[in-house]
Design a protein around this motif. Structure first.
Motif, mmCIF file in Angstrom:
data_model
loop_
_atom_site.group_PDB
_atom_site.id
_atom_site.type_symbol
_atom_site.label_atom_id
_atom_site.label_comp_id
_atom_site.label_asym_id
_atom_site.label_seq_id
_atom_site.Cartn_x
_atom_site.Cartn_y
_atom_site.Cartn_z
ATOM 1 N N ASP A 55 39.198 44.257 46.012
ATOM 2 C CA ASP A 55 39.870 43.022 45.575
ATOM 3 C C ASP A 55 38.924 42.045 44.864
ATOM 4 O OD1 ASP A 55 41.983 44.179 46.870
ATOM 5 O OD2 ASP A 55 42.402 42.498 48.209
ATOM 6 N N GLU A 56 37.660 41.926 45.346
ATOM 7 C CA GLU A 56 36.754 40.932 44.734
ATOM 8 C C GLU A 56 36.507 41.245 43.257
ATOM 9 O OE1 GLU A 56 36.533 42.635 47.729
ATOM 10 O OE2 GLU A 56 34.467 43.349 47.450
ATOM 11 N N VAL A 57 36.382 42.547 42.936
ATOM 12 C CA VAL A 57 36.120 42.949 41.548
ATOM 13 C C VAL A 57 37.350 42.648 40.688
ATOM 14 C CG1 VAL A 57 35.521 44.922 40.068
ATOM 15 C CG2 VAL A 57 34.566 44.773 42.376
ATOM 16 N N ILE A 58 38.513 42.875 41.286
ATOM 17 C CA ILE A 58 39.773 42.646 40.564
ATOM 18 C C ILE A 58 39.907 41.181 40.133
ATOM 19 C CG2 ILE A 58 42.292 42.538 40.911
ATOM 20 C CD1 ILE A 58 41.827 45.356 41.466
ATOM 21 N N ILE A 59 39.591 40.283 41.037
ATOM 22 C CA ILE A 59 39.771 38.861 40.740
ATOM 23 C C ILE A 59 38.919 38.464 39.533
ATOM 24 C CG2 ILE A 59 39.423 36.517 41.693
ATOM 25 C CD1 ILE A 59 40.282 37.882 44.441
ATOM 26 N N ASP A 60 37.687 38.979 39.458
ATOM 27 C CA ASP A 60 36.814 38.714 38.306
ATOM 28 C C ASP A 60 37.396 39.295 37.021
ATOM 29 O OD1 ASP A 60 34.933 37.399 39.635
ATOM 30 O OD2 ASP A 60 33.429 39.015 39.686
ATOM 31 N N ARG A 61 37.887 40.526 37.127
ATOM 32 C CA ARG A 61 38.392 41.205 35.927
ATOM 33 C C ARG A 61 39.583 40.501 35.308
ATOM 34 N NH1 ARG A 61 38.926 47.650 36.934
ATOM 35 N NH2 ARG A 61 36.713 48.077 37.215
ATOM 36 N N MET A 62 40.475 40.031 36.150
ATOM 37 C CA MET A 62 41.737 39.485 35.626
ATOM 38 C C MET A 62 41.519 38.221 34.816
ATOM 39 S SD MET A 62 43.678 41.642 36.648
ATOM 40 C CE MET A 62 45.323 41.585 37.251
ATOM 41 N N ALA A 63 40.538 37.427 35.232
ATOM 42 C CA ALA A 63 40.302 36.173 34.521
ATOM 43 C C ALA A 63 39.874 36.457 33.085
ATOM 44 C CB ALA A 63 39.241 35.370 35.261
ATOM 45 N N GLY A 64 39.196 37.599 32.864
ATOM 46 C CA GLY A 64 38.688 37.902 31.520
ATOM 47 C C GLY A 64 39.608 38.793 30.709
ATOM 48 N N ARG A 65 40.721 39.205 31.289
ATOM 49 C CA ARG A 65 41.596 40.137 30.561
ATOM 50 C C ARG A 65 42.377 39.414 29.466
ATOM 51 N NH1 ARG A 65 45.958 43.922 33.330
ATOM 52 N NH2 ARG A 65 46.693 41.990 34.249
ATOM 53 N N ARG A 66 42.530 40.096 28.342
ATOM 54 C CA ARG A 66 43.426 39.632 27.287
ATOM 55 C C ARG A 66 44.315 40.813 26.923
ATOM 56 N NH1 ARG A 66 41.663 35.902 29.183
ATOM 57 N NH2 ARG A 66 40.681 34.055 28.279
ATOM 58 N N ALA A 67 45.600 40.535 26.717
ATOM 59 C CA ALA A 67 46.553 41.635 26.511
ATOM 60 C C ALA A 67 47.290 41.494 25.187
ATOM 61 C CB ALA A 67 47.563 41.632 27.665
ATOM 62 N N CYS A 68 47.659 42.652 24.642
ATOM 63 C CA CYS A 68 48.479 42.679 23.432
ATOM 64 C C CYS A 68 49.919 42.948 23.864
ATOM 65 C CB CYS A 68 48.001 43.786 22.494
ATOM 66 S SG CYS A 68 49.101 43.961 21.073
ATOM 67 N N LEU A 69 50.821 42.032 23.552
ATOM 68 C CA LEU A 69 52.214 42.219 23.974
ATOM 69 C C LEU A 69 52.944 43.202 23.071
ATOM 70 C CD1 LEU A 69 53.704 38.779 25.059
ATOM 71 C CD2 LEU A 69 52.800 40.636 26.453
ATOM 72 N N SER A 70 52.372 43.480 21.896
ATOM 73 C CA SER A 70 53.069 44.392 20.981
ATOM 74 C C SER A 70 52.833 45.851 21.343
ATOM 75 C CB SER A 70 52.628 44.155 19.542
ATOM 76 O OG SER A 70 52.962 42.849 19.177
ATOM 77 N N CYS A 71 51.555 46.234 21.614
ATOM 78 C CA CYS A 71 51.316 47.661 21.888
ATOM 79 C C CYS A 71 50.831 47.904 23.315
ATOM 80 C CB CYS A 71 50.339 48.258 20.877
ATOM 81 S SG CYS A 71 48.634 47.746 21.105
ATOM 82 N N GLY A 72 50.658 46.854 24.108
ATOM 83 C CA GLY A 72 50.333 47.023 25.527
ATOM 84 C C GLY A 72 48.850 47.227 25.811
ATOM 85 N N ARG A 73 48.000 47.237 24.770
ATOM 86 C CA ARG A 73 46.572 47.462 25.042
ATOM 87 C C ARG A 73 45.963 46.232 25.693
ATOM 88 N NH1 ARG A 73 47.443 51.032 21.069
ATOM 89 N NH2 ARG A 73 46.500 53.056 21.452
ATOM 90 N N THR A 74 44.939 46.488 26.544
ATOM 91 C CA THR A 74 44.273 45.350 27.169
ATOM 92 C C THR A 74 42.804 45.350 26.779
ATOM 93 O OG1 THR A 74 43.895 46.613 29.198
ATOM 94 C CG2 THR A 74 45.803 45.149 29.177
ATOM 95 N N TYR A 75 42.227 44.155 26.770
ATOM 96 C CA TYR A 75 40.818 43.948 26.424
ATOM 97 C C TYR A 75 40.209 43.108 27.526
ATOM 98 C CZ TYR A 75 42.456 45.537 21.909
ATOM 99 O OH TYR A 75 43.020 46.292 20.912
ATOM 100 N N HIS A 76 38.893 42.928 27.436
ATOM 101 C CA HIS A 76 38.228 42.056 28.394
ATOM 102 C C HIS A 76 37.182 41.240 27.656
ATOM 103 C CE1 HIS A 76 35.932 40.660 31.821
ATOM 104 N NE2 HIS A 76 37.033 40.861 32.517
ATOM 105 N N LEU A 77 37.083 39.953 27.992
ATOM 106 C CA LEU A 77 36.171 39.070 27.256
ATOM 107 C C LEU A 77 34.722 39.532 27.356
ATOM 108 C CD1 LEU A 77 37.625 35.520 28.101
ATOM 109 C CD2 LEU A 77 38.021 36.947 26.081
ATOM 110 N N GLU A 78 34.377 40.254 28.442
ATOM 111 C CA GLU A 78 32.992 40.723 28.572
ATOM 112 C C GLU A 78 32.841 42.231 28.397
ATOM 113 O OE1 GLU A 78 31.913 39.102 32.343
ATOM 114 O OE2 GLU A 78 32.228 37.085 31.526
ATOM 115 N N THR A 79 33.757 43.014 29.048
ATOM 116 C CA THR A 79 33.510 44.465 29.085
ATOM 117 C C THR A 79 34.218 45.254 27.994
ATOM 118 O OG1 THR A 79 35.295 44.704 30.693
ATOM 119 C CG2 THR A 79 33.066 44.521 31.572
ATOM 120 N N LEU A 80 35.226 44.681 27.369
ATOM 121 C CA LEU A 80 35.969 45.439 26.345
ATOM 122 C C LEU A 80 36.503 44.457 25.311
ATOM 123 C CD1 LEU A 80 36.834 48.420 25.820
ATOM 124 C CD2 LEU A 80 38.968 47.895 26.960
ATOM 125 N N ARG A 81 35.579 44.025 24.437
ATOM 126 C CA ARG A 81 35.948 42.984 23.477
ATOM 127 C C ARG A 81 36.639 43.595 22.255
ATOM 128 N NH1 ARG A 81 32.102 38.502 24.176
ATOM 129 N NH2 ARG A 81 32.493 37.981 22.005
#
Ligand code: AP5
Ligand code: MG
Length: 213
Positions: A117-143
C-alpha cells in the motif's frame, strides 16, 4: 488466451495489460477505462457509475456485468483478452465463470501484481492518464515525450478525479475487503500467478511473459 489481471489500485495492472495485449494481439479490456469513457460521454451508465467511482467505492455488480457482457460479446474477443479491473468481487468472478462455462471455455491465467500500500500511495499522486486511449504515465517513472500529452494519441493527460489521496485510501480499503478474496478464489482453481510489482516495468513484464509462454 484469456487472462485476468489482479492487484490493488495503482499496482500497474493497466501498464502491464497494455503490453501483454499488444504482444499477443488480443484486446485489453479495462472496466475502469470503459466507465471513464461513459462518464466523459455523459451516458446514463456513466452518470450512475460516477457517483461510486468518485468516492472510491465499487460500482454495483449489476452495472458492471451489463457493461462487460456486452464487451466480451464483441468479435475481437474470440481469440482471447486481458481483463484489467474485472472481476473485482466474488459474484463478478462467478458470473464470468458462468459465461465462459456456457461457451465450454475457461480462464487460463490470473496474474496478481503485488505492490504494498505505501508504494501505491506514492505512485498514484504522480500518475497521469489519457482518457482517449487509456494509457497511463508517471511524472517520475514514465514520462510522456511531450509534457501533458499522450505519446500514442496526442490527447491531453489528466490527473484522475479518483487519484486524490483520500480517495486512494478508500480504494485500497475497498480492494482489501472486496477484491483480495479473489486471490484465494483463483488459487483454489490452480490458475493464480503472483508477480512482484515493485520492480522496473520492463522486468515485471518479462516475469509475466515467462508465465504466459
Ligand atoms: P480502475 O480504472 O480499474 O482503477 P484501479 O483498479 O483502481 O486501478 P488503477 O487503474 O488505478 O491502477 P492500475 O493497476 O491499472 O495501475 P497503472 O498501470 O495505471 O477502476 C476505477 C474505478 O472504477 C474503481 O475504483 C471502481 O469504482 C470502478 N470499477 C472498475 N472496474 C470495476 C468492477 N469490475 N467492479 C466494480 N467497480 C469497478 O499504474 C499506476 C501508476 O504507476 C502509473 O502512473 C504508472 O505509470 C505507474 N507504474 C506502473 N508500474 C510501475 C512500476 N513497476 N514502477 C513504477 N511506476 C509504475
Ligand atoms: Mg488501470
Amino acid at each position: 488466451m484469456k487472462i485476468v489481471m489482479l492487484g490493488a489500485p495503482g499496482a500497474g495492472k493497466g501498464t502491464q495489460a497494455k503490453k501483454i495485449a499488444s504482444n499477443f494481439g488480443i484486446p485489453h479490456i479495462s472496466t475502469g477505462d470503459l466507465f471513464r469513457v461513459n462518464i466523459k460521454n455523459e451516458t446514463a451508465l456513466g452518470k450512475k457509475a460516477k457517483v461510486y467511482i468518485d468516492q472510491g467505492f465499487l460500482v454495483p455488480d449489476d452495472l458492471v456485468l451489463e457493461l462487460i457482457e456486452e464487451r466480451l460479446g464483441m468479435a475481437d474477443c474470440k481469440e482471447g483478452y486481458v481483463l484489467d479491473g474485472f472481476p473485482r468481487t466474488i459474484p463478478q468472478a462467478k458470473a464470468l465463470d458462468h459465461t465462459l462455462n456456457n461457451k465450454n471455455d475457461k480462464l487460463e491465467y490470473t496474474i496478481e501484481v503485488d505492490v504494498p500500500d505505501e508504494v501505491i500511495i506514492d505512485r498514484m499522486a504522480g500518475r497521469r492518464a489519457c482518457l482517449s486511449c487509456g494509457r497511463t504515465y508517471h511524472l517520475e517513472t514514465l514520462r510522456p515525450k511531450a509534457e501533458g500529452i499522450c505519446d500514442f494519441c496526442g490527447s491531453f493527460l489528466i490527473l484522475r478525479d479518483d487519484d486524490k489521496p483520500e480517495t486512494v485510501m478508500k480504494r485500497l480499503e475497498v480492494y482489501h475487503k472486496q477484491t483480495q478474496p479473489l486471490i484465494d478464489y483463483y488459487r483454489e482453481r490452480g490458475i493464480l500467478h503472483t508477480v512482484d510489482g515493485t520492480g522496473e516495468i520492463e522486468m515485471i513484464y518479462q516475469e509475466i511473459i515467462n508465465i504466459l509462454v
